[in-house]
Motif scaffolding. Structure first.
Motif, PDB file in Angstrom:
ATOM      1  N   ASN A 109      -7.721  -6.984  43.021  1.00 19.51           N
ATOM      2  CA  ASN A 109      -7.598  -5.846  44.208  1.00 19.51           C
ATOM      3  C   ASN A 109      -6.547  -6.153  45.351  1.00 19.51           C
ATOM      4  O   ASN A 109      -6.616  -5.533  46.385  1.00 19.51           O
ATOM      5  CB  ASN A 109      -9.021  -5.607  44.579  1.00 19.51           C
ATOM      6  CG  ASN A 109      -9.687  -6.807  45.212  1.00 19.51           C
ATOM      7  OD1 ASN A 109      -9.045  -7.857  45.308  1.00 19.51           O
ATOM      8  ND2 ASN A 109     -10.888  -6.610  45.918  1.00 19.51           N
ATOM      9  N   HIS A 110      -5.821  -7.223  45.032  1.00 18.64           N
ATOM     10  CA  HIS A 110      -4.665  -7.513  45.973  1.00 18.64           C
ATOM     11  C   HIS A 110      -3.515  -8.026  45.287  1.00 18.64           C
ATOM     12  O   HIS A 110      -3.697  -8.921  44.298  1.00 18.64           O
ATOM     13  CB  HIS A 110      -5.441  -8.584  46.894  1.00 18.64           C
ATOM     14  CG  HIS A 110      -4.452  -8.796  48.093  1.00 18.64           C
ATOM     15  ND1 HIS A 110      -3.571  -9.714  48.211  1.00 18.64           N
ATOM     16  CD2 HIS A 110      -4.292  -8.185  49.490  1.00 18.64           C
ATOM     17  CE1 HIS A 110      -2.966  -9.870  49.196  1.00 18.64           C
ATOM     18  NE2 HIS A 110      -3.621  -8.749  50.203  1.00 18.64           N
ATOM     19  N   TYR A 111      -2.500  -7.832  45.807  1.00 22.84           N
ATOM     20  CA  TYR A 111      -1.295  -7.964  45.288  1.00 22.84           C
ATOM     21  C   TYR A 111      -1.257  -9.544  45.141  1.00 22.84           C
ATOM     22  O   TYR A 111      -0.342 -10.269  44.085  1.00 22.84           O
ATOM     23  CB  TYR A 111       0.093  -7.456  45.857  1.00 22.84           C
ATOM     24  CG  TYR A 111       0.419  -8.154  47.223  1.00 22.84           C
ATOM     25  CD1 TYR A 111       1.190  -9.339  47.191  1.00 22.84           C
ATOM     26  CD2 TYR A 111      -0.138  -7.798  48.499  1.00 22.84           C
ATOM     27  CE1 TYR A 111       1.686 -10.156  48.465  1.00 22.84           C
ATOM     28  CE2 TYR A 111       0.189  -8.535  49.616  1.00 22.84           C
ATOM     29  CZ  TYR A 111       0.966  -9.744  49.555  1.00 22.84           C
ATOM     30  OH  TYR A 111       1.443 -10.296  50.858  1.00 22.84           O
ATOM     31  N   ASN A 112      -1.619 -10.344  46.134  1.00 21.03           N
ATOM     32  CA  ASN A 112      -1.307 -11.938  45.858  1.00 21.03           C
ATOM     33  C   ASN A 112      -2.694 -12.488  45.234  1.00 21.03           C
ATOM     34  O   ASN A 112      -3.006 -13.800  45.350  1.00 21.03           O
ATOM     35  CB  ASN A 112      -1.475 -12.280  47.337  1.00 21.03           C
ATOM     36  CG  ASN A 112      -0.861 -13.701  47.505  1.00 21.03           C
ATOM     37  OD1 ASN A 112      -0.016 -14.250  46.400  1.00 21.03           O
ATOM     38  ND2 ASN A 112      -1.329 -14.453  48.344  1.00 21.03           N
ATOM     39  N   VAL A 113      -3.679 -11.712  44.517  1.00 23.74           N
ATOM     40  CA  VAL A 113      -4.669 -12.350  43.899  1.00 23.74           C
ATOM     41  C   VAL A 113      -4.776 -11.860  42.394  1.00 23.74           C
ATOM     42  O   VAL A 113      -4.402 -10.738  42.149  1.00 23.74           O
ATOM     43  CB  VAL A 113      -6.173 -11.797  44.395  1.00 23.74           C
ATOM     44  CG1 VAL A 113      -7.246 -12.201  43.729  1.00 23.74           C
ATOM     45  CG2 VAL A 113      -6.098 -12.341  46.021  1.00 23.74           C
ATOM     46  N   LYS A 114      -5.087 -12.637  41.410  1.00 24.50           N
ATOM     47  CA  LYS A 114      -5.331 -12.405  40.150  1.00 24.50           C
ATOM     48  C   LYS A 114      -6.860 -12.808  39.796  1.00 24.50           C
ATOM     49  O   LYS A 114      -7.250 -13.834  40.117  1.00 24.50           O
ATOM     50  CB  LYS A 114      -4.434 -13.244  39.385  1.00 24.50           C
ATOM     51  CG  LYS A 114      -3.007 -12.763  39.124  1.00 24.50           C
ATOM     52  CD  LYS A 114      -2.909 -11.386  38.581  1.00 24.50           C
ATOM     53  CE  LYS A 114      -1.590 -11.011  38.768  1.00 24.50           C
ATOM     54  NZ  LYS A 114      -1.608  -9.341  38.514  1.00 24.50           N
ATOM     55  N   HIS A 115      -7.560 -11.893  39.450  1.00 23.45           N
ATOM     56  CA  HIS A 115      -9.114 -11.829  39.078  1.00 23.45           C
ATOM     57  C   HIS A 115      -9.168 -11.294  37.833  1.00 23.45           C
ATOM     58  O   HIS A 115      -9.109 -10.104  37.436  1.00 23.45           O
ATOM     59  CB  HIS A 115      -9.965 -11.026  39.999  1.00 23.45           C
ATOM     60  CG  HIS A 115     -11.233 -11.711  40.000  1.00 23.45           C
ATOM     61  ND1 HIS A 115     -12.222 -11.003  40.974  1.00 23.45           N
ATOM     62  CD2 HIS A 115     -11.999 -12.266  39.496  1.00 23.45           C
ATOM     63  CE1 HIS A 115     -13.261 -11.542  40.906  1.00 23.45           C
ATOM     64  NE2 HIS A 115     -13.312 -12.271  39.815  1.00 23.45           N
ATOM     65  N   TYR A 116      -9.815 -12.167  36.892  1.00 23.08           N
ATOM     66  CA  TYR A 116      -9.955 -11.863  35.518  1.00 23.08           C
ATOM     67  C   TYR A 116     -11.464 -11.868  35.320  1.00 23.08           C
ATOM     68  O   TYR A 116     -12.277 -12.863  35.676  1.00 23.08           O
ATOM     69  CB  TYR A 116      -9.057 -12.582  34.387  1.00 23.08           C
ATOM     70  CG  TYR A 116      -7.580 -12.729  34.749  1.00 23.08           C
ATOM     71  CD1 TYR A 116      -6.960 -11.524  34.450  1.00 23.08           C
ATOM     72  CD2 TYR A 116      -7.133 -13.692  35.288  1.00 23.08           C
ATOM     73  CE1 TYR A 116      -5.610 -11.572  34.659  1.00 23.08           C
ATOM     74  CE2 TYR A 116      -5.857 -13.806  35.528  1.00 23.08           C
ATOM     75  CZ  TYR A 116      -5.070 -12.492  35.246  1.00 23.08           C
ATOM     76  OH  TYR A 116      -3.572 -12.600  35.482  1.00 23.08           O
ATOM     77  N   ALA A 117     -12.037 -11.005  34.299  1.00 23.73           N
ATOM     78  CA  ALA A 117     -13.288 -11.026  34.079  1.00 23.73           C
ATOM     79  C   ALA A 117     -13.595 -11.007  32.516  1.00 23.73           C
ATOM     80  O   ALA A 117     -12.688 -10.046  31.768  1.00 23.73           O
ATOM     81  CB  ALA A 117     -14.068 -10.003  34.769  1.00 23.73           C
ATOM     82  N   LEU A 118     -14.437 -11.699  32.008  1.00 25.23           N
ATOM     83  CA  LEU A 118     -14.877 -11.459  30.518  1.00 25.23           C
ATOM     84  C   LEU A 118     -16.048 -10.915  30.315  1.00 25.23           C
ATOM     85  O   LEU A 118     -16.861 -11.219  31.016  1.00 25.23           O
ATOM     86  CB  LEU A 118     -14.890 -12.959  30.354  1.00 25.23           C
ATOM     87  CG  LEU A 118     -15.479 -13.120  28.616  1.00 25.23           C
ATOM     88  CD1 LEU A 118     -14.397 -12.540  27.687  1.00 25.23           C
ATOM     89  CD2 LEU A 118     -15.518 -14.692  28.156  1.00 25.23           C
TER      90      LEU A 118
END
Length: 72
Positions: A40-49
């Motif tokens: 939810n931010h350009y500097n964050v990567k958040h992945y969900a399984l």
């Protein structure tokens, strides 16, 4: 549509912020599982399984793991 409803039931996910990166049967139960980018931010990567074999009765998927990284 059912998959979108399942993913959007997560409290921090909105429909304008997720991308499906992988759809396939990871747990070999015959039902597709998902890996989704919920950043939810350009500097964050958040992945969900999301796996199907861990889902509650009447649900297709359940979020079982996630990984969040932040850039500089």
């Amino acid at each position: 549509v059912f998959v979108v409803d399942t993913v959007l039931s997560e409290p921090v996910i909105t429909e304008d912020m997720f991308h499906i990166l992988f759809a396939g049967d990871l747990d070999r139960d015959g039902i597709p599982d998902l890996i989704i980018d919920i950043s939810n931010h350009y500097n964050v990567k958040h992945y969900a399984l999301f796996l199907s074999n861990n889902a509650e009765y009447g649900k297709l998927l359940k979020r079982v793991a996630d990984r969040r990284t932040v850039g500089c």
